[in-house]
Structures are given as structure tokens and as C-alpha cells.
Design an enzyme around this catalytic site. Structure first.
Site, short mmCIF file in Angstrom:
data_model
loop_
_atom_site.label_atom_id
_atom_site.label_comp_id
_atom_site.label_asym_id
_atom_site.label_seq_id
_atom_site.Cartn_x
_atom_site.Cartn_y
_atom_site.Cartn_z
N SER A 131 -3.62 -9.35 -47.13
CA SER A 131 -5.06 -9.30 -47.39
C SER A 131 -5.76 -8.98 -46.07
O SER A 131 -5.22 -9.26 -44.99
CB SER A 131 -5.53 -10.66 -47.90
OG SER A 131 -6.94 -10.73 -47.91
N TYR A 144 -7.10 -19.99 -46.79
CA TYR A 144 -6.58 -18.70 -47.27
C TYR A 144 -6.39 -17.73 -46.10
O TYR A 144 -5.37 -17.05 -46.01
CB TYR A 144 -7.56 -18.12 -48.30
CG TYR A 144 -7.11 -16.81 -48.94
CD1 TYR A 144 -5.95 -16.75 -49.71
CD2 TYR A 144 -7.86 -15.65 -48.80
CE1 TYR A 144 -5.55 -15.54 -50.30
CE2 TYR A 144 -7.47 -14.46 -49.39
CZ TYR A 144 -6.31 -14.40 -50.15
OH TYR A 144 -5.91 -13.21 -50.74
#
Ligand SMILES: NC(=O)c1ccc[n+]([C@@H]2O[C@H](COP(=O)([O-])OP(=O)(O)OC[C@H]3O[C@@H](n4cnc5c(N)ncnc54)[C@H](OP(=O)(O)O)[C@@H]3O)[C@@H](O)[C@H]2O)c1
Length: 246
Positions: A131, A144
Site C-alpha cells: 500500500s 496500518y
């Protein structure tokens, strides 16, 4: 002639399901793995693949996946993952942080480690869904962001360690993708909070956009290794620089 074999984790939704469909179209037999067996069974039927119930954080489930694969594997797409929560570090939900690390990082390590002999035998490709959260921090992203930074580190380490093996290692790092479940999972099913993530953004990336890239990476000539591919919608020039029309 038998089809090349691919495993896609987290294939029950979003980017994983789209990747399974695109890969099947490109000629792969796809083993669709996820916790929601009904969904992967339906998908496997649609694309003439196979379904395996696999929670990537469960050693028993990963063992079942290895059994389904057998001795040879052409492509592993480590896609299972997600974000849980959006709280500042000061209020960190430590249980959610642990779960994020388990699924995004340990899950990748567990599945990759277990399937590595088959991937070496198949002269295969490992794709990991990272990501842009693995490249830059953002407020509320804490657990995250930390997990996806760790994913990036695992991918880079693995590529170094496999330098003399016939296995390619690629990280795809998407920015904003309006997938089926990502934002809903992050906000524990709160649809209005999930919708707000994409509010006013003309065209966030779609799961199909990422699936197209997964398939492209996997179908380059065998000596071509795409190390890392960062992809964002045009409206997202950087993590914090998103064009929104209200
Ligand atoms: N959407 C974005 O903006 C975005 C951006 C960058 C990166 N990503 C990454 O892309 C990947 C896919 O996300 P998505 O956007 O497609 O979200 P999604 O629609 O919520 O899909 C997540 C998938 O992961 C699976 N999964 C979750 N926990 C699992 C576990 N323990 N074991 C096995 N499978 C598990 C889910 O299946 P089950 O619940 O059936 O197990 C589901 O199929 C994730 O790694 C995410 O971090 C997403």
C-alpha cells in the site's frame, strides 16, 4: 495442456476477487482462498478454479492451502489484508494493531514461506499487496501504516534472499481503491464513514484496475521482475493531496 496455477489470498472480495477473475481470463487456474468459503466457492465455479477456506493467520488453514497446491506453483498473490480502525496513536487499539500485523505481515510470511518450495519448483512469481501506507505515514493510519511498512520490508528482504532462485518478487502499492470491503472493514461496517473516504473523488481506483496490474506483472517475460509498482488515482497526487469536488 494444463493451465499455470495461481493462488490468490483474500479472493472473496475486492482486489483479490477481481485478480482471480483477471488471472483466469489470462489462462491461469486460480485457487481462490479466503475465510468466507461460500464466496470463494461461487467465484471458483464462475472462473473454473478451485476454492480453499483459508484464514492466513491459521497454521491449519495454511496447511490445507499447501495441500491443495501440491508440488508446483506459478503465481502467489498475497492479497489478504486490511485496516482496522482510524484512531490516533495516542488512542491506539492495541488489539486491532495486533490483528493488523497478524493478517498483513505474519499472514504474508506464513503463506509465502509455506509455498516457497512449490514456487521455486514452478519458477514462480510472488506478488504482495502492499500500500502507499507502506511508504508514507498519515494521521489515524498508525497500526496500518506500521503493518504495510513491515510488508514492504518483508518483500525487499525476500527478493534479496531469493536472488539466486528462479522466483520473482513484486510489491504492488495502491493508493485509494474503492474496493468492496476496505473502508467498511476499517470503520467496522459504518457505511457513511466508509463513503466519506471517497467523497468528491471523481474516479478512485477500482479493484479491476489493480487486478489488471497484478496480471500484467505476472505475465511479463520470466526474466523481468517488477520490484514495486505504486499506483494511485489521478485525483490523488500524494497521500494528503486528493482532489475532491463537493
Ligand atoms: N482498498 C484500498 O484502498 C487499498 C489500498 C492499498 C492496499 N490495499 C490492500 O489490498 C488488499 C485487499 O483489500 P481490498 O481493498 O480488496 O479490501 P476487501 O474488499 O475488504 O478485501 C479484503 C480481503 O481480504 C480477506 N481477508 C481478510 N482477513 C483475512 C484473513 N485473516 N485470511 C484470509 N483472508 C483474509 C477478505 O476475505 P475474508 O473476509 O473472506 O477472509 C477479503 O477477501 C489488502 O491487503 C489491503 O490492505 C487496499
Amino acid at each position: 495442456m494444463s493451465r499455470p496455477l495461481a493462488v490468490v489470498t483474500g479472493a472473496s472480495s475486492g482486489i483479490g476477487a477481481a485478480s482471480a477473475r483477471h488471472l483466469a481470463q489470462a489462462g491461469f487456474e486460480v485457487i481462490c482462498a479466503a475465510r468466507r468459503l461460500d464466496r470463494v466457492e461461487e467465484l471458483a465455479k464462475e472462473i473454473e478454479g478451485r476454492a480453499v477456506r483459508c484464514d492466513v493467520t491459521s497454521a491449519d488453514d495454511v496447511a490445507s492451502l499447501i495441500e491443495a497446491v501440491g508440488d508446483r506453483l506459478d503465481l502467489l498473490v498475497n492479497n489478504a489484508g486490511g485496516a482496522f480502525g482510524f484512531e490516533p496513536v495516542a488512542d491506539a487499539d492495541l488489539d486491532a494493531w495486533r490483528r493488523m500485523y497478524e493478517v498483513n505481515v505474519i499472514g504474508v510470511a506464513a503463506v509465502t514461506k509455506s509455498l516457497l518450495p512449490a514456487l521455486i519448483a514452478g519458477r514462480g512469481t510472488i506478488v504482495v499487496m502492499g500500500s502507499t501506507a507502506g511508504q508514507v505515514a498519515y494521521e489515524g493510519g498508525g497500526g496500518y501504516v506500521a503493518a504495510k511498512h513491515a510488508v514492504k520490508a518483508v518483500v525487499d528482504t525476500l527478493r534479496l534472499e531469493l536472488y539466486d532462485q528462479p522466483v520473482r518478487v513484486c510489491e504492488i502499492a495502491p493508493g485509494m481503491v474503492r474496493s468492496e470491503g476496505f473502508a467498511l472493514t476499517r470503520f467496522e461496517g459504518d457505511q457513511s464513514k466508509a463513503d466519506a473516504v471517497y467523497a468528491g473523488v471523481a474516479e478512485p481506483l477500482t479493484s479491476d484496475d489493480i487486478a489488471d496490474i497484478v496480471t500484467w506483472v505476472a505475465t511479463r517475460p520470466a526474466h523481468v521482475n517488477i520490484d514495486r509498482l505504486t499506483v494511485r488515482p489521478r485525483a490523488q497526487a500524494a497521500q494528503h493531496k486528493v482532489h475532491r469536488v463537493q
